[in-house]
Design a protein around this motif. Sequence first.
Motif, PDB file in Angstrom:
ATOM      1  N   ALA A   1       0.837  -1.204   0.000  1.00 54.29           N
ATOM      2  CA  ALA A   1       0.000   0.000   0.000  1.00 54.29           C
ATOM      3  C   ALA A   1       0.871   1.253   0.000  1.00 54.29           C
ATOM      4  N   ILE A   2       1.942   1.256   0.781  1.00 51.37           N
ATOM      5  CA  ILE A   2       2.861   2.408   0.806  1.00 51.37           C
ATOM      6  C   ILE A   2       3.532   2.576  -0.553  1.00 51.37           C
ATOM      7  N   LEU A   3       3.986   1.470  -1.146  1.00 49.35           N
ATOM      8  CA  LEU A   3       4.619   1.534  -2.469  1.00 49.35           C
ATOM      9  C   LEU A   3       3.656   2.081  -3.509  1.00 49.35           C
ATOM     10  N   LEU A   4       2.409   1.646  -3.486  1.00 50.15           N
ATOM     11  CA  LEU A   4       1.434   2.138  -4.459  1.00 50.15           C
ATOM     12  C   LEU A   4       1.122   3.616  -4.244  1.00 50.15           C
ATOM     13  N   LEU A   5       1.079   4.064  -3.007  1.00 45.83           N
ATOM     14  CA  LEU A   5       0.910   5.500  -2.750  1.00 45.83           C
ATOM     15  C   LEU A   5       2.100   6.289  -3.296  1.00 45.83           C
ATOM     16  N   TYR A   6       3.293   5.730  -3.164  1.00 48.44           N
ATOM     17  CA  TYR A   6       4.498   6.372  -3.706  1.00 48.44           C
ATOM     18  C   TYR A   6       4.398   6.472  -5.237  1.00 48.44           C
ATOM     19  N   ILE A   7       4.003   5.380  -5.876  1.00 41.98           N
ATOM     20  CA  ILE A   7       3.873   5.393  -7.344  1.00 41.98           C
ATOM     21  C   ILE A   7       2.818   6.410  -7.767  1.00 41.98           C
ATOM     22  N   CYS A   8       1.713   6.458  -7.054  1.00 41.80           N
ATOM     23  CA  CYS A   8       0.662   7.428  -7.352  1.00 41.80           C
ATOM     24  C   CYS A   8       1.206   8.852  -7.240  1.00 41.80           C
ATOM     25  N   GLY A   9       1.985   9.110  -6.200  1.00 42.66           N
ATOM     26  CA  GLY A   9       2.588  10.432  -6.021  1.00 42.66           C
ATOM     27  C   GLY A   9       3.552  10.781  -7.144  1.00 42.66           C
ATOM     28  N   ARG A  10       4.341   9.806  -7.584  1.00 42.95           N
ATOM     29  CA  ARG A  10       5.277  10.044  -8.705  1.00 42.95           C
ATOM     30  C   ARG A  10       4.526  10.400  -9.972  1.00 42.95           C
ATOM     31  N   ILE A  11       3.435   9.710 -10.211  1.00 38.93           N
ATOM     32  CA  ILE A  11       2.630  10.013 -11.396  1.00 38.93           C
ATOM     33  C   ILE A  11       2.077  11.427 -11.297  1.00 38.93           C
ATOM     34  N   SER A  12       1.570  11.795 -10.128  1.00 39.56           N
ATOM     35  CA  SER A  12       1.012  13.139  -9.927  1.00 39.56           C
ATOM     36  C   SER A  12       2.071  14.217 -10.101  1.00 39.56           C
ATOM     37  N   ARG A  13       3.263  13.973  -9.539  1.00 39.29           N
ATOM     38  CA  ARG A  13       4.345  14.960  -9.662  1.00 39.29           C
ATOM     39  C   ARG A  13       4.832  15.111 -11.092  1.00 39.29           C
ATOM     40  N   ALA A  14       4.589  14.123 -11.926  1.00 44.51           N
ATOM     41  CA  ALA A  14       5.003  14.193 -13.329  1.00 44.51           C
ATOM     42  C   ALA A  14       4.045  15.049 -14.140  1.00 44.51           C
ATOM     43  N   GLY A  15       3.044  15.605 -13.485  1.00 46.38           N
ATOM     44  CA  GLY A  15       2.129  16.507 -14.176  1.00 46.38           C
ATOM     45  C   GLY A  15       0.889  15.836 -14.716  1.00 46.38           C
ATOM     46  N   VAL A  16       0.648  14.620 -14.300  1.00 39.52           N
ATOM     47  CA  VAL A  16      -0.546  13.913 -14.742  1.00 39.52           C
ATOM     48  C   VAL A  16      -1.634  14.183 -13.724  1.00 39.52           C
ATOM     49  N   THR A  17      -2.769  14.697 -14.179  1.00 36.71           N
ATOM     50  CA  THR A  17      -3.844  15.039 -13.248  1.00 36.71           C
ATOM     51  C   THR A  17      -4.521  13.814 -12.680  1.00 36.71           C
ATOM     52  N   SER A  18      -4.460  12.709 -13.401  1.00 38.14           N
ATOM     53  CA  SER A  18      -5.066  11.467 -12.935  1.00 38.14           C
ATOM     54  C   SER A  18      -4.168  10.331 -13.378  1.00 38.14           C
ATOM     55  N   PRO A  19      -3.881   9.343 -12.499  1.00 38.68           N
ATOM     56  CA  PRO A  19      -2.972   8.266 -12.875  1.00 38.68           C
ATOM     57  C   PRO A  19      -3.394   7.521 -14.130  1.00 38.68           C
ATOM     58  N   GLY A  20      -4.671   7.557 -14.478  1.00 39.46           N
ATOM     59  CA  GLY A  20      -5.149   6.849 -15.658  1.00 39.46           C
ATOM     60  C   GLY A  20      -5.112   7.672 -16.926  1.00 39.46           C
ATOM     61  N   GLN A  21      -4.738   8.928 -16.853  1.00 35.79           N
ATOM     62  CA  GLN A  21      -4.743   9.816 -18.004  1.00 35.79           C
ATOM     63  C   GLN A  21      -3.324  10.111 -18.484  1.00 35.79           C
ATOM     64  N   PRO A  22      -3.155  10.325 -19.776  1.00 34.52           N
ATOM     65  CA  PRO A  22      -1.829  10.683 -20.271  1.00 34.52           C
ATOM     66  C   PRO A  22      -1.427  12.070 -19.785  1.00 34.52           C
ATOM     67  N   ALA A  23      -0.126  12.297 -19.715  1.00 43.51           N
ATOM     68  CA  ALA A  23       0.395  13.605 -19.296  1.00 43.51           C
ATOM     69  C   ALA A  23      -0.022  14.658 -20.302  1.00 43.51           C
ATOM     70  N   THR A  24      -0.323  15.854 -19.795  1.00 47.14           N
ATOM     71  CA  THR A  24      -0.658  16.941 -20.681  1.00 47.14           C
ATOM     72  C   THR A  24       0.563  17.795 -20.868  1.00 47.14           C
ATOM     73  N   THR A  25       0.682  18.370 -22.031  1.00 43.99           N
ATOM     74  CA  THR A  25       1.835  19.239 -22.298  1.00 43.99           C
ATOM     75  C   THR A  25       1.360  20.670 -22.362  1.00 43.99           C
ATOM     76  N   SER A  26       2.177  21.573 -21.892  1.00 46.23           N
ATOM     77  CA  SER A  26       1.813  22.993 -21.936  1.00 46.23           C
ATOM     78  C   SER A  26       2.176  23.545 -23.294  1.00 46.23           C
ATOM     79  N   ALA A  27       1.354  24.485 -23.746  1.00 50.03           N
ATOM     80  CA  ALA A  27       1.598  25.100 -25.052  1.00 50.03           C
ATOM     81  C   ALA A  27       2.497  26.280 -24.936  1.00 50.03           C
TER      82      ALA A  27
END
Length: 149
Positions: A123-149
């Motif tokens: 559970a801790i590892l999955l929370l860490y992975i979720c946080g990494r995804i969020s910090r990468a600029g993805v608003t939702s772990p299931g969505q692709p990263a958005t790029t700024s224009a």
Amino acid sequence: MNLETARKQLRGGLLLLAALQTVVSVWQYVFPRSFYDDFPTVRLDPPYNEHLVSDVGGLGLALTAMLFYAAKVMDDRVVRSALIGYLIYAATHFTFHVRHFDHFSVRDALSVGTGLGLEVALAILLLYICGRISRAGVTSPGQPATTSA
């Protein structure tokens, strides 16, 4: 780790936790006496109480539903809330058992402690992975990263 791999790991981990929780919770809820009599080490706990065992099974089924739903929608808030709820349950369950090994054999204590500890760690590892995804600029772990224009 790329984001797609992280999302797959997160979803896989959520499904693993949900599957494990499903097995135990269904057993507790549908066959509470069998769970008490047949689940390894439960017989070492205080006397059987069908109401308590089936209630815990029902709560486990609610947690199972949250984990499966989180794995399906992969929304950051849903994933985090399911994992935090699961972590609280897993950590308190682990803590209870490691404080009550008085009548356990060394083998049973190691089995229970290791199994429950792995649930907490996952559970801790999955929370860490979720946080990494969020910090990468993805608003939702299931969505692709958005790029700024």
